[in-house]
Design a protein around this motif. Structure first.
Motif, mmCIF file in Angstrom:
data_model
loop_
_atom_site.group_PDB
_atom_site.id
_atom_site.type_symbol
_atom_site.label_atom_id
_atom_site.label_comp_id
_atom_site.label_asym_id
_atom_site.label_seq_id
_atom_site.Cartn_x
_atom_site.Cartn_y
_atom_site.Cartn_z
ATOM 1 N N ARG A 230 44.010 36.265 33.636
ATOM 2 C CA ARG A 230 42.580 35.961 33.490
ATOM 3 C C ARG A 230 41.791 37.210 33.828
ATOM 4 N NH1 ARG A 230 40.493 30.283 34.975
ATOM 5 N NH2 ARG A 230 38.367 30.380 34.261
ATOM 6 N N THR A 231 41.081 37.711 32.842
ATOM 7 C CA THR A 231 40.392 38.981 33.043
ATOM 8 C C THR A 231 38.925 38.794 33.424
ATOM 9 O OG1 THR A 231 40.057 39.013 30.679
ATOM 10 C CG2 THR A 231 41.853 40.351 31.532
ATOM 11 N N GLN B 291 44.156 37.250 28.737
ATOM 12 C CA GLN B 291 44.984 38.217 28.009
ATOM 13 C C GLN B 291 46.440 37.858 28.198
ATOM 14 O OE1 GLN B 291 44.219 42.285 29.018
ATOM 15 N NE2 GLN B 291 42.158 42.238 28.132
ATOM 16 N N HIS C 170 41.647 33.956 38.230
ATOM 17 C CA HIS C 170 41.305 35.371 38.266
ATOM 18 C C HIS C 170 41.935 35.983 39.521
ATOM 19 C CE1 HIS C 170 38.731 38.948 38.759
ATOM 20 N NE2 HIS C 170 38.784 38.927 37.433
#
Ligand SMILES: [Zn+2]
Length: 236
Positions: A163-164, A187, A129
């Motif tokens: 990485r959301t 995503q 992230h």
């Protein structure tokens, strides 16, 4: 002249290493100048899996029934207090990125000989992230991917996967919610570019495989993609 400059550079490097000896990042012994980040003895003692020589192995078994995997392999066994744990610690928590790239270069030569990892188009690392990557300063899996890319001659695409959702924000959720969330944690940037590609998805350590699985399932939503996987280590 160039030779003279080289001589002085070498001299100052040698002098520097006298003052600040480099230590092997696996065993802690002195390293000779111009060596990799771990010593020859540790290199020979690395607990290699040789999974790349087997079509079905402990790595691929872990994904059995979960997703269609072309091929899968981990370079090393991860054991408590072992060499792999030392190297991983230096890579992840002490910012020794060279450990990742050097292991990647070594493993790339082995993977290139694997009869099961053929026709790869692109190498991609499981992303961290953004917040975590900023905090750590780099993504350790990207270092491994970079090394693999160099020795295999296959492009490494950074930032193709994003990485959301951070795992930290999941701690209050139930196991079911976490699993469901993981499916939507990633995503893809420009998915059209990945169409018909055989992707080598790379991570640091394989444990349950939940993260790799979520990434791979996302990639497999793109028409005609195929996914293989490689990690630095596998936890037993
Ligand atoms: Zn050593």
């Amino acid at each position: 002249m160039a030779q003279k400059t080289h001589f002085f550079r070498r001299l100052s490097d040698d002098f520097f290493s006298l003052l600040y000896p480099r230590l092997c990042l696996a065993c802690g012994r002195d390293l000779p100048p111009y060596s990799m980040s771990f010593c020859i003895r540790c290199k020979l003692d690395l607990p290699e899996t040789d999974f790349h020589l087997l079509e079905e192995n402990t790595f691929t078994d872990r994904f059995w029934g979960r997703l269609p995997l072309e091929a899968g392999a981990a370079m090393l066994y991860f054991r408590k207090h072992g060499l792999t744990q030392q190297l991983m610690h230096n890579l992840k928590y002490r910012g020794k990125k060279e450990v990742g790239t050097e292991l990647g270069r070594l493993y790339g030569h082995q993977l290139a000989e694997s009869p099961f990892l053929k026709g790869l188009d692109v190498i991609m690392a499981v992303p961290l992230h953004a917040k975590k990557e900023r905090w750590r300063g780099f993504n350790q899996s990207d270092c491994f991917a970079q090394g693999l890319s160099e020795s295999m001659g296959i492009p490494h695409w950074k930032n193709a996967l994003i990485r959301t959702l951070s795992t930290e924000s999941q701690t209050t959720k139930s196991r079911f919610e976490r699993l469901e969330n993981m499916q939507n944690a990633f995503q893809i940037n420009h998915p059209k570019r990945l169409r018909r590609k055989h992707i080598l998805l790379v991570d640091d350590v394989l444990t349950t495989g939940a993260t790799l699985e979520a990434c791979a399932l996302k990639l497999l939503e793109i028409p005609e993609t195929r996914v293989s996987m490689a990690t630095i280590a596998i936890a037993e």
